[in-house]
Design a protein around this motif. Structure first.
Motif, PDB file in Angstrom:
ATOM      1  N   LEU A 151      -1.661  10.058   3.760  1.00 43.24           N
ATOM      2  CA  LEU A 151      -1.389   9.640   5.136  1.00 43.24           C
ATOM      3  C   LEU A 151      -0.632   8.316   5.249  1.00 43.24           C
ATOM      4  CD1 LEU A 151      -4.620  10.680   7.076  1.00 43.24           C
ATOM      5  CD2 LEU A 151      -2.319  11.646   7.304  1.00 43.24           C
ATOM      6  N   PRO A 152      -0.852   7.328   4.357  1.00 39.89           N
ATOM      7  CA  PRO A 152      -0.102   6.074   4.495  1.00 39.89           C
ATOM      8  C   PRO A 152       1.415   6.239   4.389  1.00 39.89           C
ATOM      9  CG  PRO A 152      -2.028   5.714   3.126  1.00 39.89           C
ATOM     10  CD  PRO A 152      -1.922   7.201   3.335  1.00 39.89           C
ATOM     11  N   PHE A 153       1.883   7.372   3.863  1.00 37.15           N
ATOM     12  CA  PHE A 153       3.318   7.616   3.798  1.00 37.15           C
ATOM     13  C   PHE A 153       3.863   8.268   5.076  1.00 37.15           C
ATOM     14  CE2 PHE A 153       2.216   7.770  -0.830  1.00 37.15           C
ATOM     15  CZ  PHE A 153       2.954   6.660  -1.208  1.00 37.15           C
ATOM     16  N   PHE A 154       2.977   8.672   5.975  1.00 39.44           N
ATOM     17  CA  PHE A 154       3.423   9.408   7.161  1.00 39.44           C
ATOM     18  C   PHE A 154       2.888   8.832   8.474  1.00 39.44           C
ATOM     19  CE2 PHE A 154       3.841  12.402   3.692  1.00 39.44           C
ATOM     20  CZ  PHE A 154       5.006  13.093   3.988  1.00 39.44           C
ATOM     21  N   GLU A 155       1.774   8.119   8.418  1.00 38.63           N
ATOM     22  CA  GLU A 155       1.137   7.639   9.639  1.00 38.63           C
ATOM     23  C   GLU A 155       0.890   6.136   9.551  1.00 38.63           C
ATOM     24  OE1 GLU A 155       0.610  10.206  11.718  1.00 38.63           O
ATOM     25  OE2 GLU A 155       1.053  11.731  10.189  1.00 38.63           O
ATOM     26  N   TYR A 204       8.183  10.985   6.963  1.00 43.71           N
ATOM     27  CA  TYR A 204       7.855  10.204   5.775  1.00 43.71           C
ATOM     28  C   TYR A 204       8.512   8.827   5.847  1.00 43.71           C
ATOM     29  CZ  TYR A 204       8.208   8.461   1.003  1.00 43.71           C
ATOM     30  OH  TYR A 204       8.162   7.656  -0.110  1.00 43.71           O
ATOM     31  N   HIS A 205       7.768   7.813   5.433  1.00 43.99           N
ATOM     32  CA  HIS A 205       8.323   6.479   5.230  1.00 43.99           C
ATOM     33  C   HIS A 205       7.674   5.907   3.976  1.00 43.99           C
ATOM     34  CE1 HIS A 205       4.586   5.788   7.561  1.00 43.99           C
ATOM     35  NE2 HIS A 205       4.463   4.713   6.783  1.00 43.99           N
ATOM     36  N   ASP A 206       8.429   5.183   3.205  1.00 44.68           N
ATOM     37  CA  ASP A 206       7.862   4.633   1.986  1.00 44.68           C
ATOM     38  C   ASP A 206       6.862   3.537   2.331  1.00 44.68           C
ATOM     39  OD1 ASP A 206       7.382   4.420  -0.668  1.00 44.68           O
ATOM     40  OD2 ASP A 206       9.252   3.405  -1.182  1.00 44.68           O
ATOM     41  N   ASN A 207       5.834   3.445   1.510  1.00 45.08           N
ATOM     42  CA  ASN A 207       4.818   2.411   1.657  1.00 45.08           C
ATOM     43  C   ASN A 207       4.685   1.753   0.281  1.00 45.08           C
ATOM     44  OD1 ASN A 207       2.260   1.031   1.688  1.00 45.08           O
ATOM     45  ND2 ASN A 207       1.668   2.239   3.478  1.00 45.08           N
ATOM     46  N   ILE A 208       5.398   0.660   0.106  1.00 42.72           N
ATOM     47  CA  ILE A 208       5.507   0.036  -1.214  1.00 42.72           C
ATOM     48  C   ILE A 208       4.148  -0.402  -1.748  1.00 42.72           C
ATOM     49  CG2 ILE A 208       6.502  -1.903  -2.489  1.00 42.72           C
ATOM     50  CD1 ILE A 208       8.889  -1.780  -0.579  1.00 42.72           C
ATOM     51  N   GLU A 209       3.337  -0.995  -0.901  1.00 36.34           N
ATOM     52  CA  GLU A 209       2.023  -1.470  -1.357  1.00 36.34           C
ATOM     53  C   GLU A 209       1.151  -0.291  -1.805  1.00 36.34           C
ATOM     54  OE1 GLU A 209      -1.864  -4.006   0.239  1.00 36.34           O
ATOM     55  OE2 GLU A 209      -0.170  -3.604   1.589  1.00 36.34           O
ATOM     56  N   TYR A 210       1.152   0.775  -1.026  1.00 35.93           N
ATOM     57  CA  TYR A 210       0.330   1.930  -1.384  1.00 35.93           C
ATOM     58  C   TYR A 210       0.869   2.614  -2.646  1.00 35.93           C
ATOM     59  CZ  TYR A 210      -2.650   6.026  -0.732  1.00 35.93           C
ATOM     60  OH  TYR A 210      -3.586   7.033  -0.903  1.00 35.93           O
ATOM     61  N   ARG A 211       2.170   2.668  -2.766  1.00 31.90           N
ATOM     62  CA  ARG A 211       2.773   3.251  -3.966  1.00 31.90           C
ATOM     63  C   ARG A 211       2.370   2.443  -5.214  1.00 31.90           C
ATOM     64  NH1 ARG A 211       6.680   6.859  -4.848  1.00 31.90           N
ATOM     65  NH2 ARG A 211       7.078   7.069  -2.611  1.00 31.90           N
ATOM     66  N   ARG A 212       2.295   1.132  -5.090  1.00 32.21           N
ATOM     67  CA  ARG A 212       1.876   0.289  -6.210  1.00 32.21           C
ATOM     68  C   ARG A 212       0.433   0.598  -6.606  1.00 32.21           C
ATOM     69  NH1 ARG A 212      -1.034  -4.078  -6.280  1.00 32.21           N
ATOM     70  NH2 ARG A 212      -0.870  -4.342  -4.025  1.00 32.21           N
ATOM     71  N   LEU A 213      -0.424   0.810  -5.622  1.00 33.68           N
ATOM     72  CA  LEU A 213      -1.803   1.134  -5.901  1.00 33.68           C
ATOM     73  C   LEU A 213      -1.922   2.480  -6.622  1.00 33.68           C
ATOM     74  CD1 LEU A 213      -3.516   0.066  -2.544  1.00 33.68           C
ATOM     75  CD2 LEU A 213      -3.627  -1.120  -4.740  1.00 33.68           C
ATOM     76  N   ILE A 214      -1.093   3.418  -6.231  1.00 36.73           N
ATOM     77  CA  ILE A 214      -1.127   4.732  -6.888  1.00 36.73           C
ATOM     78  C   ILE A 214      -0.630   4.615  -8.323  1.00 36.73           C
ATOM     79  CG2 ILE A 214      -0.174   7.071  -6.868  1.00 36.73           C
ATOM     80  CD1 ILE A 214      -0.075   6.874  -3.812  1.00 36.73           C
ATOM     81  N   ARG A 215       0.406   3.818  -8.551  1.00 36.10           N
ATOM     82  CA  ARG A 215       0.903   3.619  -9.916  1.00 36.10           C
ATOM     83  C   ARG A 215      -0.188   3.044 -10.803  1.00 36.10           C
ATOM     84  NH1 ARG A 215       5.917   1.695  -7.704  1.00 36.10           N
ATOM     85  NH2 ARG A 215       5.217  -0.443  -8.130  1.00 36.10           N
ATOM     86  N   ASN A 216      -0.940   2.082 -10.276  1.00 43.82           N
ATOM     87  CA  ASN A 216      -2.032   1.484 -11.052  1.00 43.82           C
ATOM     88  C   ASN A 216      -3.131   2.510 -11.315  1.00 43.82           C
ATOM     89  OD1 ASN A 216      -0.786  -1.020 -11.108  1.00 43.82           O
ATOM     90  ND2 ASN A 216      -1.799  -1.738  -9.255  1.00 43.82           N
ATOM     91  N   LEU A 217      -3.338   3.401 -10.354  1.00 41.34           N
ATOM     92  CA  LEU A 217      -4.347   4.447 -10.525  1.00 41.34           C
ATOM     93  C   LEU A 217      -3.955   5.411 -11.647  1.00 41.34           C
ATOM     94  CD1 LEU A 217      -6.916   5.829  -9.364  1.00 41.34           C
ATOM     95  CD2 LEU A 217      -5.396   7.141  -7.857  1.00 41.34           C
TER      96      LEU A 217
END
Length: 219
Positions: A151-155, A204-217
């Protein structure tokens, strides 16, 4: 935001007996082929072009010269004049089974000016069958079955990002991998239509902070 109520949908549905990683690659292949040919092909056309590497869903069959589409869920009780041919009303629903559950191409209803609606064969609720290959000039968006973890990529996020990350972690990151695959295909094929949440039409919109968290995951 893209209004979806008056659109048709053609889902990218892989074979049913594949592993998860194979499913994503199958979806990539199907989407690539559609974008390369610039049309959604009926079975006859697919067989002529890809006769050595083709498989079809065993779930349904709509003839060799037609393409099945789904109507939006808001179109309930608005069947065509051929309601007599609607089958499996209590057990199946083209909206739920296809665009709501799979990546789908979102198409303008103006395609009916070129692709005649087929009225005389069985179909399930919310399904529309049209004659012949469908040109991608009617493509208006690509839809994605967005789960909570994406959802953070869309809402606009209502909760801390950790809440969505936990949801993604709980159910696995395959949904994120599929999202990345779709974005990659659209980029490589230079397709500029929006990618939207099938439930809301939000883009869709990019969410850089959330993407970073997913990379760490993923580490």
């Amino acid at each position: 935001m893209v209004s979806l109520e008056d659109k048709f949908f053609h889902a990218i549905v892989p074979s049913e007996d594949l592993l998860l990683v194979q499913i994503i690659e199958e979806e990539r292949k199907i989407l690539y082929r559609i974008l390369e040919t610039n049309k959604i092909m009926c079975r006859n056309s697919i067989l002529q072009k890809y006769y050595e590497d083709v498989s079809f869903s065993r779930r349904n069959y709509n003839g060799d010269t037609r393409v099945s589409l789904a109507k939006h869920i808001s179109k309930h009780n608005k069947e065509d004049e051929d309601e007599y041919y609607v089958i499996n009303k209590k057990t199946e629903n083209a909206w739920q089974m296809y665009p709501f559950s799979h990546v789908a191409l979102v198409l303008s209803s103006e395609l009916l000016m070129e692709n005649e609606k087929y009225l005389y064969g069985p179909r399930i609720p919310f399904e529309v069958q049209v004659e012949g290959d469908i040109s991608l000039k009617y493509l208006e968006a690509v839809s994605f079955p967005v789960v909570k973890g994406l959802l953070p990529f869309f809402e606009e996020t209502k909760y801390p990002l950790s809440t969505y990350l936990q949801a993604l972690k709980t159910f696995g990151i395959s949904d994120f991998q599929k999202l990345e695959m779709i974005l990659d295909v659209l980029f490589r094929k230079e397709i500029s239509v929006p990618l939207v949440n099938i439930s809301t039409g939000n883009e869709y919109h990019d969410n850089i902070e959330y993407r970073r968290l997913i990379r760490n995951l993923k580490k």
